[in-house]
Write an enzyme that holds these catalytic residues in place. Structure first.
Site, PDB file in Angstrom:
ATOM      1  N   CYS A 161       0.851  -1.200   0.000  1.00  0.00           N
ATOM      2  CA  CYS A 161       0.000   0.000   0.000  1.00  0.00           C
ATOM      3  C   CYS A 161       0.884   1.246   0.000  1.00  0.00           C
ATOM      4  O   CYS A 161       0.663   2.181  -0.772  1.00  0.00           O
ATOM      5  CB  CYS A 161      -0.927  -0.025   1.219  1.00  0.00           C
ATOM      6  SG  CYS A 161      -2.075   1.365   1.297  1.00  0.00           S
ATOM      7  N   CYS A 162       1.912   1.248   0.875  1.00  0.00           N
ATOM      8  CA  CYS A 162       2.844   2.385   0.895  1.00  0.00           C
ATOM      9  C   CYS A 162       3.544   2.519  -0.463  1.00  0.00           C
ATOM     10  O   CYS A 162       3.839   3.629  -0.909  1.00  0.00           O
ATOM     11  CB  CYS A 162       3.890   2.213   1.995  1.00  0.00           C
ATOM     12  SG  CYS A 162       3.282   2.498   3.673  1.00  0.00           S
TER      13      CYS A 162
ATOM     14  N   CYS B  50      -0.802   8.558   7.252  1.00  0.00           N
ATOM     15  CA  CYS B  50      -2.163   8.340   6.759  1.00  0.00           C
ATOM     16  C   CYS B  50      -3.091   8.034   7.939  1.00  0.00           C
ATOM     17  O   CYS B  50      -2.667   7.431   8.932  1.00  0.00           O
ATOM     18  CB  CYS B  50      -2.175   7.164   5.800  1.00  0.00           C
ATOM     19  SG  CYS B  50      -1.241   7.445   4.292  1.00  0.00           S
TER      20      CYS B  50
ATOM     21  N   CYS C  81      -3.374   4.570   9.561  1.00  0.00           N
ATOM     22  CA  CYS C  81      -2.111   4.044  10.100  1.00  0.00           C
ATOM     23  C   CYS C  81      -1.533   4.963  11.178  1.00  0.00           C
ATOM     24  O   CYS C  81      -0.335   4.883  11.483  1.00  0.00           O
ATOM     25  CB  CYS C  81      -1.104   3.849   8.973  1.00  0.00           C
ATOM     26  SG  CYS C  81      -1.710   2.722   7.707  1.00  0.00           S
TER      27      CYS C  81
ATOM     28  N   CYS D  11       8.098   3.381   5.981  1.00  0.00           N
ATOM     29  CA  CYS D  11       7.272   3.112   4.814  1.00  0.00           C
ATOM     30  C   CYS D  11       8.112   2.911   3.558  1.00  0.00           C
ATOM     31  O   CYS D  11       7.590   2.654   2.497  1.00  0.00           O
ATOM     32  CB  CYS D  11       6.267   4.241   4.601  1.00  0.00           C
ATOM     33  SG  CYS D  11       7.046   5.839   4.468  1.00  0.00           S
TER      34      CYS D  11
END
Ligand code: SF4
Length: 261
Positions: free
Chosen positions: A138-139, A220, A223, A248
């Site tokens: 996702c990162c 985010c 997170c 990340c």
């Protein structure tokens, strides 16, 4: 992997409102000298990489200090940020605030829509909680790929990394030569959290109001959580993961050559 429900975290959290400035702003006896060294470092980096240097701001407290210095000193360093699509509204709201306050444009890099759609379709919106691999993926889509575009054609970038932030960052140098030949400049490497807030208070720097809600490190929304008294600075980031995994990818140091300032 156990993912705590956000509602279960309330017992960990400190009271809902407090002023980060009141709590933290304090300068040590050597702060003036430290600030002078920071300014000198930024000036030299701006000169060495004229027209090819960008501040990659996370819009956190440290980065707001760096942006203020860039603007105040007219350094000509571009300002870029990653709008991942998952930021808190309070974080995104800082982008126009910076532009209005300093009269400087902020370059906003967003993930490729088709990549996000594909990732979410394959893995769901909450994939980051399911495994480290999915979180990093996702990162990768929302941060790493847009960062690559921000840094394209640039020989240097400026960050707000500080040694105090975590064990992983305990040896952050002022200047890092990356394996790809690019230079990373960390002008606040030796600043303390108290000094960051002292600068913010004394220069009236705009900051994310979430810092007043015990979120020292803000990423985010899915997170990031508030931290409790006594918890580490970055305990609220990817809190379900092991400490060692908590980066990340933006600031991986493997393969880099550290150059002391
Ligand atoms: S911080 Fe969380 S939401 Fe943001 S890109 Fe990484 S995994 Fe995705």
């Amino acid at each position: 992997m156990n993912t705590p429900e956000v509602s279960n975290l309330s017992s960990l959290q400190a009271p809902a409102k407090a002023s980060a400035i009141t709590l933290y702003a304090r300068a040590g006896a050597d702060f003036a000298a430290k600030l002078d060294a920071t300014i000198e470092l930024l000036r030299a980096a701006a000169q060495d990489h004229r027209g090819a240097i960008v501040q990659a701001t996370s819009l956190g407290a440290e980065d707001m200090v760096v942006t203020d210095l860039i603007a105040r000193l007219h350094l000509g360093i571009a300002i870029g940020t990653l709008e991942t699509g998952k930021l808190h509204p309070e974080t995104s709201a800082l982008i126009p605030r910076i532009e209005q306050r300093y009269g400087l444009p902020v370059e906003v890099y967003r993930p490729r829509e088709e990549q996000v759609l594909h990732f979410v379709r394959q893995n769901g919106e909450d994939a980051m909680y399911r495994s480290l691999e999915l979180r990093k993926a996702c990162c990768g889509v929302r941060k790493m790929e847009p960062l690559g575009r921000m840094l394209e054609g640039r020989t240097a970038w400026v960050t707000g990394l500080r040694r105090e932030q975590s064990n992983n960052r305990g040896a952050v140098p002022f200047i890092e030569g990356e394996a790809n030949g690019r230079t990373k400049v960390n002008p606040l490497a030796d600043w303390t959290w108290n000094e960051v807030w002292h600068y913010i208070a004394s220069h009236d720097v705009p900051f994310n109001p979430l810092h007043d809600e015990f979120m020292p490190s803000i990423g985010c929304a899915p997170c990031t959580r508030a931290i409790a008294v006594g918890e580490d600075f970055r305990a609220g980031r990817w809190w379900w993961e092991d400490e060692a995994a908590k980066e990340c990818g933006l600031h991986a140091t493997k393969g880099s050559d550290a150059v002391p300032a």
